[in-house]
Design a protein around this motif. Structure first.
Motif, short mmCIF file in Angstrom:
data_model
loop_
_atom_site.label_atom_id
_atom_site.label_comp_id
_atom_site.label_asym_id
_atom_site.label_seq_id
_atom_site.Cartn_x
_atom_site.Cartn_y
_atom_site.Cartn_z
N UNK A 24 1.12 -0.93 -0.24
CA UNK A 24 0.07 -0.17 -0.35
C UNK A 24 1.09 1.22 -0.14
N UNK A 25 1.30 1.73 -1.24
CA UNK A 25 2.41 2.69 -1.38
C UNK A 25 1.42 4.35 -0.38
N UNK A 26 0.78 4.07 -1.12
CA UNK A 26 -0.47 5.54 -1.07
C UNK A 26 -0.27 5.54 0.51
N UNK A 27 -0.36 4.32 1.64
CA UNK A 27 -0.24 4.64 3.47
C UNK A 27 1.17 5.13 3.74
N UNK A 28 1.88 4.93 2.82
CA UNK A 28 3.13 5.62 3.27
C UNK A 28 3.30 6.88 2.67
N UNK A 29 2.72 7.10 2.00
CA UNK A 29 3.04 8.56 1.20
C UNK A 29 1.84 9.60 1.89
N UNK A 30 0.69 8.76 2.28
CA UNK A 30 -0.36 9.88 3.11
C UNK A 30 0.51 9.75 4.58
N UNK A 31 0.85 9.07 4.67
CA UNK A 31 1.84 9.44 6.52
C UNK A 31 3.23 9.79 6.54
N UNK A 32 3.88 10.25 5.09
CA UNK A 32 4.79 11.25 5.07
C UNK A 32 4.84 12.80 4.85
N UNK A 33 3.36 12.59 4.67
CA UNK A 33 3.10 14.30 4.26
C UNK A 33 2.61 14.60 5.47
N UNK A 34 1.62 13.69 6.15
CA UNK A 34 1.25 14.37 7.92
C UNK A 34 2.20 14.35 8.25
N UNK A 35 3.50 13.38 8.21
CA UNK A 35 4.91 14.08 9.30
C UNK A 35 5.22 14.97 9.03
N UNK A 36 5.32 15.19 7.49
CA UNK A 36 6.16 17.30 7.33
C UNK A 36 5.08 18.11 7.96
#
Length: 288
Positions: A24-36
């Motif tokens: 689920x690459x979209x989950x990691x992308x969303x998590x990275x955006x939120x963390x940023x």
């Protein structure tokens, strides 16, 4: 002897069955955006000179702020005790076979849940305008003792009445829902053993209902802690009022409000931790 047959899914000979998890690459992308996003907000708050963190640390443990903090805790604890005790009584009345008790409980909940808490606070604070004196005596008869309303209902008393009585209306529904969630067979079994209705309620029904009552009660306690800030309307020196008095003199609103936010975060964290342990304590033996 009986042999147990094991069925396996057919697969090509010589190949082991390997389970590959779905990616689920979209989950990691969303998590990275939120963390940023969180890091950017944190960096902006820490490095912004207008935040005046030196002022925050200066007033965080100052005497006026700590006195306001203690007042907030006192109001929260006493108002919640009033709400829980009166709410339990109203819940039992609601479940009674007496139609008068049921009508009183329903009417109380409808009245106090319909009026905003701020309005109730102001009403109790200004009660002396329509009731200068409060007396004890025989209805429509002689009065044995009488006192001024302002001396009986102080600012602290008005805060407890406004918050505690309103909380009782919500707690009555929470406790009633918890009692109703217990299977009826439990009370019937207690009656078959010769237990009275009150004894069965104390020893059988309420202990089982607590796992349904504790989570929303914990949420109500946290809400009560934050709702104490409404007493600023009657000038009771709670945490927010004390902070407001300070920034009215030095005009440093944001640093002082940050002080209040830090204490509110710490107190809600402690309450949330206590709620977690209570839920685990009363949730033992429950099936999921």
């Amino acid at each position: 002897m009986l042999k147990t047959l094991r069925y396996r899914r057919a697969r090509p000979a010589g190949l082991d069955e390997v389970v590959v998890p779905q990616r689920h690459p979209s989950r990691w992308i969303l998590a990275a955006v939120l963390l940023l996003f969180v890091v950017m907000i944190g960096e902006g708050l820490v490095t912004n000179p207008a935040m005046r963190w030196d002022v925050v640390w200066e007033y965080l443990f100052s005497e006026p702020v700590l006195e306001g903090l203690l007042m907030t805790l006192r109001i929260t604890v006493v108002a919640m005790v009033i709400g829980v005790v009166l709410g339990a009584l109203l819940a039992i009345m609601r479940l009674s076979a007496n139609p008068v008790l049921v009508a009183v409980s329903v009417g109380y909940s409808a009245l106090f849940r319909s009026i905003p808490v701020l309005v109730q606070l102001l009403f109790w604070f200004f009660l002396s305008a329509i009731l200068p004196n409060i007396g004890v005596g025989i209805p429509f008869g002689p009065v044995f003792a009488e006192a001024e309303t302002n001396s009986l209902i102080t600012r602290f008393g008005a805060a407890l009445l406004g918050l505690g009585l309103a909380e009782a209306a919500y707690m009555s529904e929470i406790i009633r829902a918890g009692i109703v969630s217990v299977p009826r067979g439990q009370s019937e079994a207690a009656a078959a053993l010769g237990m009275s209705r009150g004894k069965a309620l104390r020893r059988i029904i309420l202990p089982q209902a607590m796992r349904f009552i504790v989570p929303p009660t914990g949420n109500q306690a946290i809400s009560m802690l934050k709702m104490t800030s409404l007493v600023i309307a009657i000038s009771l020196p709670d945490l927010l009022t004390s902070v407001q008095i300070i920034y009215a003199r030095n005009f440093l609103q944001i640093p002082l409000l940050t002080v209040a936010c830090i204490w509110y975060l710490l107190m809600t964290g402690v309450l949330s931790l206590g709620q977690f342990y209570l839920e685990r304590r009363f949730g033992k033996g429950a099936t999921t």
